[in-house]
Design a protein around this motif. Sequence first.
Motif, PDB file in Angstrom:
ATOM      1  N   GLU A  60       1.026  -1.393   0.063  1.00 48.84           N
ATOM      2  CA  GLU A  60      -0.475   0.139   0.056  1.00 48.84           C
ATOM      3  C   GLU A  60       1.120   1.404   0.193  1.00 48.84           C
ATOM      4  O   GLU A  60       2.208   1.575  -0.123  1.00 48.84           O
ATOM      5  CB  GLU A  60      -0.962  -0.156   1.262  1.00 48.84           C
ATOM      6  N   THR A  61       0.028   2.126   0.205  1.00 51.85           N
ATOM      7  CA  THR A  61       0.595   3.817  -0.113  1.00 51.85           C
ATOM      8  C   THR A  61       1.330   4.000   1.437  1.00 51.85           C
ATOM      9  O   THR A  61       1.331   5.456   1.737  1.00 51.85           O
ATOM     10  CB  THR A  61       0.169   4.787  -0.544  1.00 51.85           C
ATOM     11  N   CYS A  62       0.774   3.630   3.134  1.00 54.07           N
ATOM     12  CA  CYS A  62       1.431   4.088   3.911  1.00 54.07           C
ATOM     13  C   CYS A  62       1.397   2.501   4.791  1.00 54.07           C
ATOM     14  O   CYS A  62       1.281   2.002   4.512  1.00 54.07           O
ATOM     15  CB  CYS A  62      -0.114   4.716   4.564  1.00 54.07           C
ATOM     16  N   ILE A  63       2.259   3.175   5.808  1.00 53.67           N
ATOM     17  CA  ILE A  63       2.216   2.134   7.228  1.00 53.67           C
ATOM     18  C   ILE A  63       1.020   2.010   7.565  1.00 53.67           C
ATOM     19  O   ILE A  63      -0.121   2.445   7.138  1.00 53.67           O
ATOM     20  CB  ILE A  63       3.107   2.310   8.047  1.00 53.67           C
ATOM     21  N   ALA A  64       0.848  -0.095   8.606  1.00 49.32           N
ATOM     22  CA  ALA A  64      -0.574  -0.071   9.047  1.00 49.32           C
ATOM     23  C   ALA A  64      -1.773   0.442   8.361  1.00 49.32           C
ATOM     24  O   ALA A  64      -2.485   0.692   8.236  1.00 49.32           O
ATOM     25  CB  ALA A  64      -0.641   0.318  10.408  1.00 49.32           C
ATOM     26  N   SER A  65      -1.685  -0.235   6.614  1.00 52.96           N
ATOM     27  CA  SER A  65      -2.361   0.153   6.369  1.00 52.96           C
ATOM     28  C   SER A  65      -3.826  -1.063   6.738  1.00 52.96           C
ATOM     29  O   SER A  65      -4.517   0.701   6.152  1.00 52.96           O
ATOM     30  CB  SER A  65      -1.933  -0.249   4.548  1.00 52.96           C
ATOM     31  N   LEU A  66      -3.905  -1.552   7.237  1.00 54.56           N
ATOM     32  CA  LEU A  66      -5.219  -2.260   7.872  1.00 54.56           C
ATOM     33  C   LEU A  66      -5.813  -1.606   8.310  1.00 54.56           C
ATOM     34  O   LEU A  66      -6.611  -1.060   8.290  1.00 54.56           O
ATOM     35  CB  LEU A  66      -4.677  -3.200   8.454  1.00 54.56           C
ATOM     36  N   TRP A  67      -4.949  -0.428   9.817  1.00 53.73           N
ATOM     37  CA  TRP A  67      -5.569   0.454  10.301  1.00 53.73           C
ATOM     38  C   TRP A  67      -5.808   1.641   9.552  1.00 53.73           C
ATOM     39  O   TRP A  67      -6.907   2.138   9.594  1.00 53.73           O
ATOM     40  CB  TRP A  67      -4.319   0.408  11.711  1.00 53.73           C
ATOM     41  N   GLN A  68      -4.967   2.328   8.877  1.00 57.11           N
ATOM     42  CA  GLN A  68      -5.151   3.528   7.900  1.00 57.11           C
ATOM     43  C   GLN A  68      -6.727   3.149   6.947  1.00 57.11           C
ATOM     44  O   GLN A  68      -7.369   3.944   6.765  1.00 57.11           O
ATOM     45  CB  GLN A  68      -4.140   3.819   7.142  1.00 57.11           C
ATOM     46  N   LEU A  69      -6.502   2.130   6.304  1.00 55.12           N
ATOM     47  CA  LEU A  69      -7.536   1.888   5.024  1.00 55.12           C
ATOM     48  C   LEU A  69      -8.711   1.039   5.563  1.00 55.12           C
ATOM     49  O   LEU A  69      -9.570   0.902   4.608  1.00 55.12           O
ATOM     50  CB  LEU A  69      -6.822   1.356   3.952  1.00 55.12           C
ATOM     51  N   LYS A  70      -8.580   0.407   6.616  1.00 50.22           N
ATOM     52  CA  LYS A  70      -9.460  -1.159   6.873  1.00 50.22           C
ATOM     53  C   LYS A  70     -10.700  -0.870   8.278  1.00 50.22           C
ATOM     54  O   LYS A  70     -10.699  -2.032   8.497  1.00 50.22           O
ATOM     55  CB  LYS A  70      -8.971  -2.500   5.723  1.00 50.22           C
ATOM     56  N   THR A  71     -10.780  -0.332   8.585  1.00 48.22           N
ATOM     57  CA  THR A  71     -11.024  -0.020   9.680  1.00 48.22           C
ATOM     58  C   THR A  71     -12.248   1.599   9.905  1.00 48.22           C
ATOM     59  O   THR A  71     -12.689   2.280   9.353  1.00 48.22           O
ATOM     60  CB  THR A  71     -10.179   0.206  11.019  1.00 48.22           C
ATOM     61  N   TYR A  72     -13.305   0.931  10.762  1.00 46.12           N
ATOM     62  CA  TYR A  72     -14.172   1.766  11.072  1.00 46.12           C
ATOM     63  C   TYR A  72     -13.790   2.954  12.267  1.00 46.12           C
ATOM     64  O   TYR A  72     -12.827   3.079  12.646  1.00 46.12           O
ATOM     65  CB  TYR A  72     -15.470   1.164  11.733  1.00 46.12           C
TER      66      TYR A  72
END
Length: 405
Positions: A60-72
């Motif tokens: 992805e284009t950022c660190i911690a993509s799960l937290w930044q892109l896929k969380t509510y």
Amino acid sequence: MKFSAMEEAEAEAKSAHDRYSKRAAVWIPSPIIVGAGPSGLAAAACLKLRGIPSLILERETCIASLWQLKTYDRLKLHIPKRYCELPFMPFPPDFPTYPSRRQFVEYLESYAAAFGIRPAFGQAVASAARIDGGWRVRTAAGMEYACPWLVVATGENAEEVVPEIEGMTVFGGAVGHTSGYRSGEGYDGKRVLVVGCGNSGMEVALDLCNYNAKPSLVVRDKVHILPKEILGASTFGLSMWLVRLLPVCLVDRVLLAGSWLTIGNTDRFGIQRPKLGPIELKTKFGKTPVLDVGTLHKIKKGYIKVFPGIKRVRRDCVEFVDGRIDKFDAIILATGYKSNVPSWLKDNKMFSEKDGLPKCPFPNGWKGEHGLYAVGFTQRGLLGAAVDAKNIAKDIEKCCKRSFN
């Protein structure tokens, strides 16, 4: 004999370097880490403190993509911050006990900056294989790297789990995974079926309630629901303290007694508990208990319906295994995530093809053969990742010392 073996190993490494150069792969004489989530950052920091640089490849284009892109939006840490710290850097003292999603991301960004970690973004790994005494890593963008050590840090939550449910393709409403859910805004008055009773499913159902939706929750399997706190103390923290003093069976009894006193019998709401206690279940099968953040209160009040497993989906309704049929406007799959390691790591003996996790259980799953390592697959959260990261850095440092002595 020792000196001869070391010289031989060094000569082999130099020979591998020459062969790689001829094949136009970019030679990285240090570890390559796949994944810039918390686990990858922890591994890079631990290596750097031992004087070992690394290259992090992040799709992805950022660190911690799960937290930044896929969380509510409403997400907060479910356990106290002291149990979620990465090695050698605590959370800021002014952060609350349970930091928000945004605060956790800020912490990770500060962590990367403090250790000078600069991942190569947009570098999705297509394949990694053991070749000529080292590792050859190829990205989807066409880059090729060669290195002596490969650290797999893509974690347990790399890809969404989307189950096959009969009739889902004919459902007339919206269908999505929690990875695409941000908030209940736009769901006002809508009947929404949340499939899955883990921490995410429970919290999404609560969030929908707070936005005046009409959520229902599918609880297919038995699950332990524990209060987030017992008598003002973190349930997770209490369990961590008790397991140092008592057998697991007794700790489970304490937790279940506290749960009964705090939230009562969940069976009467359609949520049955497993026979094994929550800690024993987590230890043996990696199944995490749910920490209640207020969803049970909404269930008790009737704002959230509970259904068993789905039998089939129709155009505007869902039929459940107990024979009930109800209409819904949308379905949200809170069915979790899985490892994707088997799809890109070739000919490996370390990871299971079935679930993508290391075959050796914690605490021995961090090291494979021929310079292959894993971090973030312990099923013990960031505490387990921190242990792995420190072990990996220490082991690679030993390899470096052997090569140059």
